[in-house]
Design a protein around this motif. Structure first.
Motif, PDB file in Angstrom:
ATOM      1  N   ILE A 240       0.835  -1.205   0.000  1.00  0.00           N
ATOM      2  CA  ILE A 240       0.000   0.000   0.000  1.00  0.00           C
ATOM      3  C   ILE A 240       0.868   1.253   0.000  1.00  0.00           C
ATOM      4  N   GLU A 241       1.977   1.239   0.764  1.00  0.00           N
ATOM      5  CA  GLU A 241       2.891   2.381   0.771  1.00  0.00           C
ATOM      6  C   GLU A 241       3.443   2.646  -0.629  1.00  0.00           C
ATOM      7  N   ALA A 242       3.880   1.570  -1.307  1.00  0.00           N
ATOM      8  CA  ALA A 242       4.417   1.728  -2.661  1.00  0.00           C
ATOM      9  C   ALA A 242       3.336   2.216  -3.616  1.00  0.00           C
ATOM     10  N   ALA A 243       2.118   1.707  -3.449  1.00  0.00           N
ATOM     11  CA  ALA A 243       1.013   2.126  -4.316  1.00  0.00           C
ATOM     12  C   ALA A 243       0.675   3.588  -4.109  1.00  0.00           C
ATOM     13  N   SER A 244       0.754   4.060  -2.879  1.00  0.00           N
ATOM     14  CA  SER A 244       0.482   5.469  -2.607  1.00  0.00           C
ATOM     15  C   SER A 244       1.500   6.362  -3.306  1.00  0.00           C
ATOM     16  N   ARG A 245       2.765   5.933  -3.287  1.00  0.00           N
ATOM     17  CA  ARG A 245       3.798   6.715  -3.987  1.00  0.00           C
ATOM     18  C   ARG A 245       3.509   6.774  -5.488  1.00  0.00           C
ATOM     19  N   ARG A 246       3.028   5.667  -6.054  1.00  0.00           N
ATOM     20  CA  ARG A 246       2.701   5.694  -7.484  1.00  0.00           C
ATOM     21  C   ARG A 246       1.468   6.542  -7.744  1.00  0.00           C
ATOM     22  N   GLN A 247       0.496   6.437  -6.841  1.00  0.00           N
ATOM     23  CA  GLN A 247      -0.789   7.099  -7.083  1.00  0.00           C
ATOM     24  C   GLN A 247      -0.643   8.610  -7.188  1.00  0.00           C
ATOM     25  N   LYS A 248       0.363   9.174  -6.534  1.00  0.00           N
ATOM     26  CA  LYS A 248       0.509  10.635  -6.595  1.00  0.00           C
ATOM     27  C   LYS A 248       0.831  11.113  -8.020  1.00  0.00           C
ATOM     28  N   TRP A 249       1.402  10.205  -8.837  1.00  0.00           N
ATOM     29  CA  TRP A 249       1.779  10.574 -10.204  1.00  0.00           C
ATOM     30  C   TRP A 249       0.730  10.193 -11.247  1.00  0.00           C
ATOM     31  N   ILE A 250      -0.205   9.305 -10.894  1.00  0.00           N
ATOM     32  CA  ILE A 250      -1.081   8.681 -11.890  1.00  0.00           C
ATOM     33  C   ILE A 250      -2.393   9.446 -11.988  1.00  0.00           C
ATOM     34  N   ASP A 251      -2.813   9.786 -13.206  1.00  0.00           N
ATOM     35  CA  ASP A 251      -4.085  10.499 -13.363  1.00  0.00           C
ATOM     36  C   ASP A 251      -5.286   9.564 -13.348  1.00  0.00           C
ATOM     37  N   GLN A 252      -5.052   8.262 -13.451  1.00  0.00           N
ATOM     38  CA  GLN A 252      -6.126   7.300 -13.239  1.00  0.00           C
ATOM     39  C   GLN A 252      -5.798   6.472 -11.987  1.00  0.00           C
ATOM     40  N   ALA A 253      -5.770   5.156 -12.062  1.00  0.00           N
ATOM     41  CA  ALA A 253      -5.573   4.354 -10.851  1.00  0.00           C
ATOM     42  C   ALA A 253      -4.694   3.156 -11.172  1.00  0.00           C
ATOM     43  N   GLN A 254      -4.670   2.187 -10.260  1.00  0.00           N
ATOM     44  CA  GLN A 254      -3.815   1.013 -10.418  1.00  0.00           C
ATOM     45  C   GLN A 254      -4.526  -0.214  -9.857  1.00  0.00           C
ATOM     46  N   SER A 255      -4.309  -1.339 -10.519  1.00  0.00           N
ATOM     47  CA  SER A 255      -4.859  -2.613 -10.051  1.00  0.00           C
ATOM     48  C   SER A 255      -3.958  -3.117  -8.930  1.00  0.00           C
ATOM     49  N   LEU A 256      -4.408  -2.913  -7.701  1.00  0.00           N
ATOM     50  CA  LEU A 256      -3.586  -3.254  -6.553  1.00  0.00           C
ATOM     51  C   LEU A 256      -4.165  -4.448  -5.819  1.00  0.00           C
ATOM     52  N   ASN A 257      -3.521  -5.600  -5.981  1.00  0.00           N
ATOM     53  CA  ASN A 257      -3.890  -6.776  -5.187  1.00  0.00           C
ATOM     54  C   ASN A 257      -3.276  -6.665  -3.801  1.00  0.00           C
ATOM     55  N   ILE A 258      -4.006  -7.135  -2.814  1.00  0.00           N
ATOM     56  CA  ILE A 258      -3.509  -7.139  -1.447  1.00  0.00           C
ATOM     57  C   ILE A 258      -3.329  -8.582  -1.012  1.00  0.00           C
ATOM     58  N   TYR A 259      -2.111  -8.931  -0.601  1.00  0.00           N
ATOM     59  CA  TYR A 259      -1.774 -10.287  -0.167  1.00  0.00           C
ATOM     60  C   TYR A 259      -1.700 -10.332   1.349  1.00  0.00           C
ATOM     61  N   ILE A 260      -2.314 -11.330   1.923  1.00  0.00           N
ATOM     62  CA  ILE A 260      -2.257 -11.482   3.366  1.00  0.00           C
ATOM     63  C   ILE A 260      -2.357 -12.968   3.696  1.00  0.00           C
ATOM     64  N   ALA A 261      -1.334 -13.480   4.382  1.00  0.00           N
ATOM     65  CA  ALA A 261      -1.240 -14.929   4.595  1.00  0.00           C
ATOM     66  C   ALA A 261      -2.329 -15.434   5.525  1.00  0.00           C
ATOM     67  N   ASN A 262      -2.542 -14.746   6.614  1.00  0.00           N
ATOM     68  CA  ASN A 262      -3.509 -15.195   7.620  1.00  0.00           C
ATOM     69  C   ASN A 262      -4.445 -14.053   7.970  1.00  0.00           C
ATOM     70  N   PRO A 263      -5.419 -13.777   7.121  1.00  0.00           N
ATOM     71  CA  PRO A 263      -6.261 -12.602   7.329  1.00  0.00           C
ATOM     72  C   PRO A 263      -7.181 -12.759   8.534  1.00  0.00           C
ATOM     73  N   ASN A 264      -7.421 -11.650   9.190  1.00  0.00           N
ATOM     74  CA  ASN A 264      -8.465 -11.583  10.208  1.00  0.00           C
ATOM     75  C   ASN A 264      -9.088 -10.197  10.125  1.00  0.00           C
ATOM     76  N   GLY A 265     -10.177 -10.009  10.850  1.00  0.00           N
ATOM     77  CA  GLY A 265     -10.911  -8.760  10.744  1.00  0.00           C
ATOM     78  C   GLY A 265     -10.077  -7.540  11.065  1.00  0.00           C
ATOM     79  N   LYS A 266      -9.256  -7.626  12.098  1.00  0.00           N
ATOM     80  CA  LYS A 266      -8.447  -6.479  12.497  1.00  0.00           C
ATOM     81  C   LYS A 266      -7.441  -6.110  11.425  1.00  0.00           C
ATOM     82  N   LYS A 267      -6.757  -7.126  10.865  1.00  0.00           N
ATOM     83  CA  LYS A 267      -5.765  -6.855   9.824  1.00  0.00           C
ATOM     84  C   LYS A 267      -6.412  -6.223   8.591  1.00  0.00           C
TER      85      LYS A 267
END
Length: 943
Positions: free
Chosen positions: A845-872
């Protein structure tokens, strides 16, 4: 027969051992103990023979080997001697007996070498064996051409470190028989090379070259009308002649645009670079063979460089010096520096050049409009377009219908029809039609919308094949943070909310809430915002849908907010363009191969500038050449001329630079590389405006006011009333470029979007888009089959440290492609090659935010999480919103099923499955229930 017993298995079922000479003998556990003892003594000397420590170690290793073997083999089944020895190596390494394991590996290799030499000597002195007969397509038999066989394999391994012809030929000969067909012979060569990929990644290039030999025979025979074969060297002399015949034949078959014949075809043909056929890895070339190359009656007659030149000519068809531009375009895509999107590759230069990737529509709230939208979906999908539909205007369940004086069934039944339409229109069999439905978070049907992908409940109110996404206003996220109340409405009573953003939306929304409290709204429902948010996250976890996308950042930072509203994103969440009843948004995509622009450990900005300049011209040409299936798409595209330049190979680039993905350095490189792409893309659009004119709706845009994507973050700050946590630093001379934008104008209303690139990155042999590495060794599944994928950068680094061997291959399989548990790998290597589920998702997400500041549209950002839970999940998606992201894409999670731990040999790919007459194993990871896998072959978004 000895019956081994182990603590893990108790009484072991009887089984046998296949020796190297083909004989079968009873399994004898004691022979394993003897072999292991010899290995210890070879390292520690004969004085260790009576050592209790050695005795205990031998016993432990033996028990581990027997346990592993009995788990893998059913009763009364046979083991191959090589499998047993593989397990011994693995057990020694896991027992941390590295020196002994090394000695054992070296001993095996010495014995294997000796056997090869003995076999070669025996062959040399043996009487000549009768030549095998090969069956031609007409049924005639001819002796196997050993000279050509050897020459083709020698060509295939030429110049590739770590490869040799002998193992490919040896494995091939094991599978030959008298009367083998020409196709089977070609398959035998390909499959023999593919079995070696896990040992040496360069065999992926060998396999591709052998596939190309098969393709040459198929294509040249079709073009020439007689059996024709050519080696790579022979093709270097004949490619130009073939290409001219190919263009003529393609036009005769009504497959190519007749305009291609009006080019100076000789000049074009002379510019073809046959040696670029050697750049393919097997996955890339097989994908092109299966889905992209032109064919007649399922016979491919388009060779790789003809394919690239056909695409280039199609994109240059309206240029003034079109031969020069076609050659320029060809040079760019055939080098893999840049690749056009799949629809462009499918259709450029053909009689139906539908070259655009994405179409966005908004569905009106009347029966005629709804079914026209569904028909439009079918027409747009027919020629490979991906669809994003905004359904927010359709009134909700229980709303009044004036024409019938009845009550609405809501949006869900219509979504079911749209779902089935997408499946019915399968893009000519190349891939399923694919659509994503968007709904704003205040819609009364939202709770049913969240359940659309569930496997339980009334199937008439489920859309198992449609992607779905939440279109979330900032006000909702603010209510979640404040633990406030959220009200759901039917849009027939709150129609203006659809077109409002920021403070104006918040003000009007509060007005409707007051009306509801006074009892002046027919359909509404109050819910606790955090409860609804939890349910949204729960559905993302359970079904992978709906994706979470943010309405206000998409609109408030849109350059085109003066002429409309962004009502949704697209199929893959990277496009943010206006839609209305008269405008269907269209975007034309292509991606820079970032890995190709990192050389010698440095980022090559000059090469990138050249790539982006040519790429932007190609994308702009798409708009004028494109075949539009509905007038609303043509109207929108010609008025605003948006394109979406993206990137792929980010993981490869940081591997080359030796930067871990989970690091500040990777975030900085994401920023630096995206800034360079953005700067050159905007500059190229200004240059095109100077040459061709501004896009028609330029006046009043953010561009015309000197507000570039970096500057537009302030608009989001103002709307939220807080400073958005986006980095604002820059490296390049934006002031002078900003002035050029204002004075000269832009050719394109939008210039950048980062798409998933799953298939075109396969073609180029790099990691898709901005994705972290899934695994370092795994089997990748797509519509072309199952393919062994090995991280070639990792192999290079392990080889440099003397760590790449059969034991490492086995360990990578055992540990699901991860280095984390392999002790002999240095920590710095583990950090650089950490896989997607080993990386804290906040880095993505940090890397995507850095890209987003330059992009006039958006980016396909998948989020990977090994052991997801509600808090995470709550923390990650709130972080995405806080850092100013416009959209997110799939949530990807592990399941209990990981990479196949047994050998990948013989289970690799569609060709193998066909030739073996069995279904190939596909050891692919599976997400949380119903979520999209990393390479869902039915998912257009992944292609």
């Amino acid at each position: 027969m000895n019956t081994p017993k182990t603590p893990q298995s108790g009484s072991v079922p009887t089984f046998h051992v296949i020796r190297r000479n083909g004989s079968v003998t009873p399994f004898d556990q004691s022979k394993i103990a003897i072999a292991v003892t010899k290995a210890f003594l070879a390292v520690e000397g004969q004085q260790a023979a009576g050592s209790r420590r050695v005795h205990d170690s031998v016993e432990a290793v033996t028990e581990q080997v027997v346990s592993a073997l009995t788990r893998r083999v059913d009763s009364e089944r046979a083991l191959h001697i090589e499998d047993i020895q593989d397990q011994v190596e693995l057990a020694l390494m896991r027992g941390e007996h590295q020196k002994v394991a090394r000695a054992y590996v070296l001993y095996r290799e010495e014995r294997a070498k000796a056997r090869r030499e003995e076999k070669a000597a025996a062959v040399a002195t043996a009487p000549a064996a009768p030549s095998l007969q090969v069956r031609a397509p007409d049924g005639t038999l001819a002796p196997l051409d050993e000279v050509r066989l050897n020459a083709v394999v020698a060509e295939a391994v030429a110049g590739l470190d770590g490869t040799a012809a002998e193992p490919v030929l040896a494995e091939t000969r094991r599978n030959l028989y008298n009367g083998i067909t020409q196709d089977e012979l070609a398959l035998a060569l390909i499959m023999s090379a593919r079995t070696l990929v896990e040992q040496e990644p360069n065999y992926a290039f060998v396999s591709a070259r052998l596939l190309n030999d098969r393709l040459r025979r198929e294509a040249l025979t079709f073009i020439n009308g007689r059996p024709t074969q050519a080696t790579q060297a022979e093709m270097a002399e004949g490619y130009a002649e073939y290409f001219q015949a190919y263009v003529k034949r393609g036009i005769e078959l009504d497959l190519l645009d007749t305009e291609l014949a009006r080019f100076d075809v000789k000049r074009i043909a002379a510019a073809i670079k046959p040696e670029r056929d050697l750049l393919f890895q097997f996955l890339g070339l097989q994908t092109l063979y299966d889905r992209y190359f032109l064919h007649s009656n399922n016979v491919r007659f388009e060779l790789p460089q003809a394919f690239f030149m056909r695409v280039a000519m199609g994109l240059a068809i309206r240029e003034i010096d079109r031969e020069a531009k076609a050659i320029e375009f060809y040079s760019l895509i055939s080098s893999f520096d840049f690749m056009c999107s799949t629809p462009t590759l499918f259709n450029a230069g053909t009689q139906r050049p539908q070259l655009s990737s994405c179409f966005l529509t908004t569905v009106p709230d009347d029966l005629d409009g709804i079914f026209k939208s569904i028909k439009d979906n079918a027409l747009l999908a027919k020629y490979s377009g991906g669809l994003g539909n905004d359904w927010t205007r359709v009134r909700g369940l229980g709303a009044h219908i004036k024409g019938t004086n009845g009550e609405s069934q809501g949006v869900v039944p219509f979504l079911k029809v749209a779902n089935d339409t997408a499946i019915a229109v399968n893009q000519g069999g190349k891939r399923k039609g694919a659509v994503c439905a968007y709904l704003e978070t205040w819609h009364i049907d939202l709770e049913e919308f969240l359940d659309l992908r569930k496997n339980t409940g009334d199937d008439r109110r489920r859309t198992h094949d449609m992607n779905t996404a939440n279109w979330v206003p900032d006000l909702f996220m603010q209510r979640v943070e404040a633990d406030g109340i959220w009200t759901l409405f039917s849009p027939d009573e709150t129609a203006d909310l659809h077109d409002l953003t920021g403070a104006k939306f918040a003000e009007r929304y509060a007005h409707y809430e007051e009306k509801a409290r006074r009892g002046e709204m027919k359909v509404h429902k109050e819910v606790r915002a955090t409860d609804l948010w939890r349910r949204m996250l729960t559905m993302v976890f359970e079904t992978g849908h709906p994706w979470i996308t943010f309405k206000d950042p998409c609109n408030l930072r849109s350059p085109q907010q003066h002429v409309g509203v962004v009502h949704s994103s697209n199929l893959c969440t990277e496009i943010t363009l206006n839609t209305s009843d008269t405008e269907v948004a269209v975007c034309n995509l292509g991606s820079v191969n970032l890995a190709a622009h990192v050389e010698g450990g440095t980022f090559d900005r000059e090469r990138l500038a050249r790539t982006v300049k040519t790429a932007m011209r190609m994308l702009d040409n798409v708009i004028d050449i494109n075949f539009y299936t509905i007038p609303e798409a043509r109207n929108s595209n010609l008025k605003h001329r948006p394109v979406g330049l993206g990137l792929m190979g980010f993981q490869d680039a940081i591997n080359i630079l030796r930067i871990p993905y989970a690091s500040k350095e990777a975030v900085e490189f994401a920023d630096e590389s995206m800034e360079a792409i953005a700067y050159n893309a905007i500059q190229a659009s200004v240059d095109l405006a100077a040459e061709r004119g501004r896009y028609p709706s330029f006046e009043g845009s953010l561009w015309s006011r000197g507000i570039l994507p970096l500057d537009s973050i302030k608009l989001l700050d103002e709307a939220r009333g807080v400073t958005v946590q986006m980095d604002r630093s820059s490296r390049l001379d934006w002031d002078s470029l900003r002035q050029r934008v204002v004075t000269t104008g832009m050719r394109n209303s939008n210039t950048m979007a980062i798409a998933p690139t799953a298939t075109i990155s396969n073609i180029c042999g790099v990691a898709q888009s901005i994705e972290p590495a899934y695994q370092n060794l795994y089997v990748k599944s797509n519509m072309s089959g199952d393919f062994t994928v090995v991280n070639e950068h990792l192999v290079r680094d392990l080889k440099a440290r003397g760590l790449w061997d059969a034991v490492m291959v086995s360990d990578l399989k055992y540990f699901d492609g991860s280095l984390g548990a392999i002790d002999r790998v240095p920590d710095e290597i583990k950090a650089v090659y950490a896989t997607a589920f080993e990386i804290d998702s906040s880095w993505l997400i940090e890397a995507a935010s850095r890209r987003q500041k330059w992009i006039d549209q958006a980016q396909s950002l998948n989020i990977y999480i090994a052991n997801p839970n509600g808090k995470k999940l709550d923390q990650l998606y709130r972080l995405a919103w806080t850092l100013g992201l416009k959209t997110t894409y799939y949530l990807r999670s592990r399941s209990a099923t990981h990479v196949e731990k047994s050998t990948l040999k013989g289970t690799d790919g569609k060709l193998n499955a066909v030739s073996a007459g069995t279904v190939a194993a596909a050891p692919e990871f599976i997400n949380v229930p119903n979520a999209c896998s990393i390479e869902d072959p039915t998912c257009e978004a992944c292609q």
